[in-house]
Motif scaffolding. Structure first.
Motif, PDB file in Angstrom:
ATOM      1  N   THR A  89       2.703   1.225   3.771  1.00  8.60           N
ATOM      2  CA  THR A  89       2.711  -0.002   4.571  1.00  8.60           C
ATOM      3  C   THR A  89       2.700  -1.203   3.635  1.00  8.60           C
ATOM      4  O   THR A  89       2.314  -1.092   2.469  1.00  8.60           O
ATOM      5  N   ASP A 115       0.321   4.295  -0.929  1.00  6.06           N
ATOM      6  CA  ASP A 115      -0.256   5.551  -0.434  1.00  6.06           C
ATOM      7  C   ASP A 115      -0.104   5.678   1.080  1.00  6.06           C
ATOM      8  O   ASP A 115       0.133   6.763   1.598  1.00  6.06           O
ATOM      9  N   ASN A 116      -0.248   4.557   1.771  1.00  3.24           N
ATOM     10  CA  ASN A 116      -0.126   4.606   3.226  1.00  3.24           C
ATOM     11  C   ASN A 116       1.232   4.133   3.734  1.00  3.24           C
ATOM     12  O   ASN A 116       1.440   4.000   4.933  1.00  3.24           O
ATOM     13  N   ASP A 121       0.860  -1.175   0.000  1.00  7.48           N
ATOM     14  CA  ASP A 121       0.000   0.000   0.000  1.00  7.48           C
ATOM     15  C   ASP A 121       0.899   1.228   0.000  1.00  7.48           C
ATOM     16  O   ASP A 121       1.332   1.723   1.046  1.00  7.48           O
ATOM     17  N   ALA A 156       5.489  -0.974   8.383  1.00  5.28           N
ATOM     18  CA  ALA A 156       5.453   0.397   7.857  1.00  5.28           C
ATOM     19  C   ALA A 156       6.819   0.714   7.270  1.00  5.28           C
ATOM     20  O   ALA A 156       7.828   0.173   7.695  1.00  5.28           O
ATOM     21  N   ARG A 164       7.997   6.904   3.780  1.00  9.08           N
ATOM     22  CA  ARG A 164       7.479   7.423   2.515  1.00  9.08           C
ATOM     23  C   ARG A 164       8.603   8.098   1.738  1.00  9.08           C
ATOM     24  O   ARG A 164       9.507   8.669   2.324  1.00  9.08           O
TER      25      ARG A 164
END
Ligand code: SF4
Lengths: 417, 162
Positions: free
Chosen positions: B126, B123-124, B121, B135, B138
């Motif tokens: 993770t 965008d998040n 994911d 996690a 970014r």
């Protein structure tokens, strides 16, 4: 909170922001961008981008140095394309014979302490000797820099190397560079900022300092740095055309590794084939026959390097062919003025046009298969000098000259007494 | 959120085994280059890799030579992301500039095996494997923009044709 490393400070400056930390990703606008014989290839990528022209012609430089004078029609055509492109874009450039990019840009003081310089050449770490942030980039990245004047960079972690003491006669900065790479390995730099410190740095001359920052390319460093002092300021004073404010790391900056080298205890070193971290004390290779001795390159083709060889060769004659290529026209002129050049010629050395010569196997000293070369350069990968089965040993200029006299790898101390 | 098949490798994987140096001047098209991806590390890889696969590896992925083909080979073999504990610096830059997502993530290596499925994911920031979440940091917006454009060259092409 800890203080800032040189890299953190220099890249914050280049990005136009107040502060940056290792790991941050910044859009950096370098003060200087340069390319060399690869300029024509970069132009072909640049043309795919569709930019109207080079964004900052006044920050852009070209040198012709990697295969000069042109050894083949193809090289000549490559140079012709670069000259035409420089004229079309109004770029300052240096003609065949002026010298190797890193040496010429230093001599012309085109980059100054605290500034950022990006070059399409892996040895751009060189400019750390001036207290600048120098880093090599790829061809696509240089094309992007021409188009926009900016490139994204990740602020590197830093490794601090403390140099203490003073080198013994016949031992040079080259030996310290080889020792560091030998101890920590070719990837020991881990794409970090290698920041030198200590009284050992201050003891090194303007011709010795760049050897270390230059060879940090063989250590996998992103950049290298030495704190500029009066020796550097004096060097720049008569040459520079703009002001500068030097940058120093904070005393409480955070380094994720520290390493100390005592220059006083250091002996001459040698890199055995075929990797620059395959380092041993010189004695391990003494007696190994050589068919060629090569003195030159951006690593070790400066005046002191030629003078060191002359100290060994004065009143003697080489037993095997010796190629000498001054790193620049300025080096060559000074060596002519002081008699160093005459000493080398009288000893039987062949002098070539300033440039890279056989360092990366283009011309002017390619070994035959199975011939062994002792070189003052920085890389000895298999095939580096143009022939696969031709071992290359890397050593300091005294050792190169002594080996030329002996016809085999030799300890220069017996010639310096 | 996207699903990917995983290829797992160890630490200090250098660019010579990712794309052998002996091919650097003879192979030019990305497809030819991809046919030799990981040849000296995992001979099964090039024939079996599928579009969308990801690599999970240990520390210092892509150390050694700066050759850009080390990324090209994996990209054209289908690899969308490389998840490693750390990267060789030049390799990391090459990933971004060629539009392949580099993810720095520790602790994952022990939890996956080749052939497992991973959920990513971006965008998040993770990822998830067998119910466990990780996690990761970014990318900065400017670097993410390069990736989203497919690499540095396409990004600049778009910018200058606009
Ligand atoms: S002298 Fe050798 S190492 Fe230096 S820039 Fe030229 S080819 Fe590269």
């Amino acid at each position: 909170m800890s203080g800032y490393t040189f890299a953190e400070k220099a890249l914050a400056r280049a990005a136009g922001i107040a502060a940056a930390r290792a790991g941050d990703i910044l859009d950096v606008a370098p003060d200087v961008m340069f390319s060399h014989d690869n300029t024509a290839a970069i132009r072909r990528i640049f043309e795919q981008i569709g930019a109207p022209g080079i964004r900052y012609p006044e920050r852009t430089l070209f040198t012709l140095d990697h295969a000069v004078p042109a050894p083949t029609t193809q090289h000549a055509q490559n140079h012709a394309e670069i000259r035409a492109w420089a004229a079309a874009q109004d770029i300052r450039w240096f003609e065949v014979g002026r010298g190797i990019c890193h040496q010429v840009i230093s001599e012309e003081a085109l980059v100054l302490p605290a500034e950022t310089i990006l070059g399409s050449d892996s040895h751009t770490t060189h400019f750390g000797w001036l207290g600048a942030f120098g880093m090599g980039v790829g061809r696509t990245e240089m094309a992007a820099l021409w188009a926009t004047g900016q490139l994204w960079l990740r602020v590197p972690e830093a490794l601090q190397i403390t140099l203490t003491g003073r080198l013994q006669p016949g031992v040079t900065a080259k030996d310290s560079a080889l020792r560091i790479i030998g101890d920590l390995g070719m990837s020991g730099g881990e794409y970090r900022s290698v920041e030198f410190v200590g009284d050992g740095v201050a003891s090194l001359s303007v011709d010795q300092r760049p050897v270390l920052t230059n060879m940090m390319a063989e250590f996998g460093a992103m950049n290298a740095y030495m704190p500029p002092d009066q020796i550097v300021f004096d060097y720049l004073e008569a040459r520079r055309t703009r002001e500068y404010t030097p940058l120093y790391p904070d005393s409480d900056a955070s380094y994720n590794q520290r390493y100390t080298l005592d220059l006083s205890a250091l002996e001459a070193q040698i890199a055995l084939p075929h990797q620059p971290d395959n380092v041993a004390p010189l004695s391990a290779a003494v007696g190994q026959p050589v068919q060629q001795a090569f003195l030159g390159t951006c690593t070790n083709g400066r005046y002191e390097d030629l003078a060191a060889a002359a100290d060994v060769l004065r009143g003697r004659h080489v037993a095997t062919r010796m190629i000498v290529i001054p790193a620049s026209a300025e080096v060559m002129r000074r060596a002519a003025e002081t008699g160093v050049l005459a000493t080398l010629i009288e000893a039987g050395a062949a002098i070539n046009t300033p440039g890279c010569g056989p360092c990366m196997g283009n011309h002017m000293g390619i070994p035959a298969p199975n011939e062994t070369t002792i070189s003052s350069g920085s890389r000895n990968f298999r095939g580096r000098m143009g022939t696969a089965d031709a071992p290359v040993y890397l050593a300091n200029p005294y050792v190169v000259a002594a080996s030329a006299v002996a016809g085999c790898i030799a300890d220069p101390r017996e010639f310096l007494a | 959120m996207s699903k990917h098949r995983v290829w797992v490798y160890g630490g200090n994987v250098n660019t010579d085994v990712i794309f052998p140096g002996k091919y650097t001047y003879t192979l030019k098209t990305p497809e030819e280059i991809a046919a030799h991806a990981l040849e000296d590390l995992d001979p099964s890889f090039a024939g079996q890799a599928q579009p969308g696969d990801v690599i999970v590896a240990g520390c210092n992925w892509g150390c050694g030579s700066s050759r850009e083909q080390g990324v090209t080979a994996l990209k054209y073999a289908g690899v969308r992301a490389i998840i490693a504990e750390s990267f060789g610096g030049l390799y990391y830059r090459n990933c971004i500039n060629q539009g392949v997502l580099p993810v720095i993530c520790t602790g994952l290596l022990k939890r996956v095996r080749s052939g497992d499925e991973i959920e990513l994911d971006v965008d998040n920031a993770t990822l998830q494997v067998s119910g466990q979440r990780f996690a990761f940091a970014r990318l900065s917006p400017s670097v993410q923009a390069i990736l989203d454009a497919g690499g540095l060259l396409p990004m600049l092409q778009r910018r200058f044709s606009a």
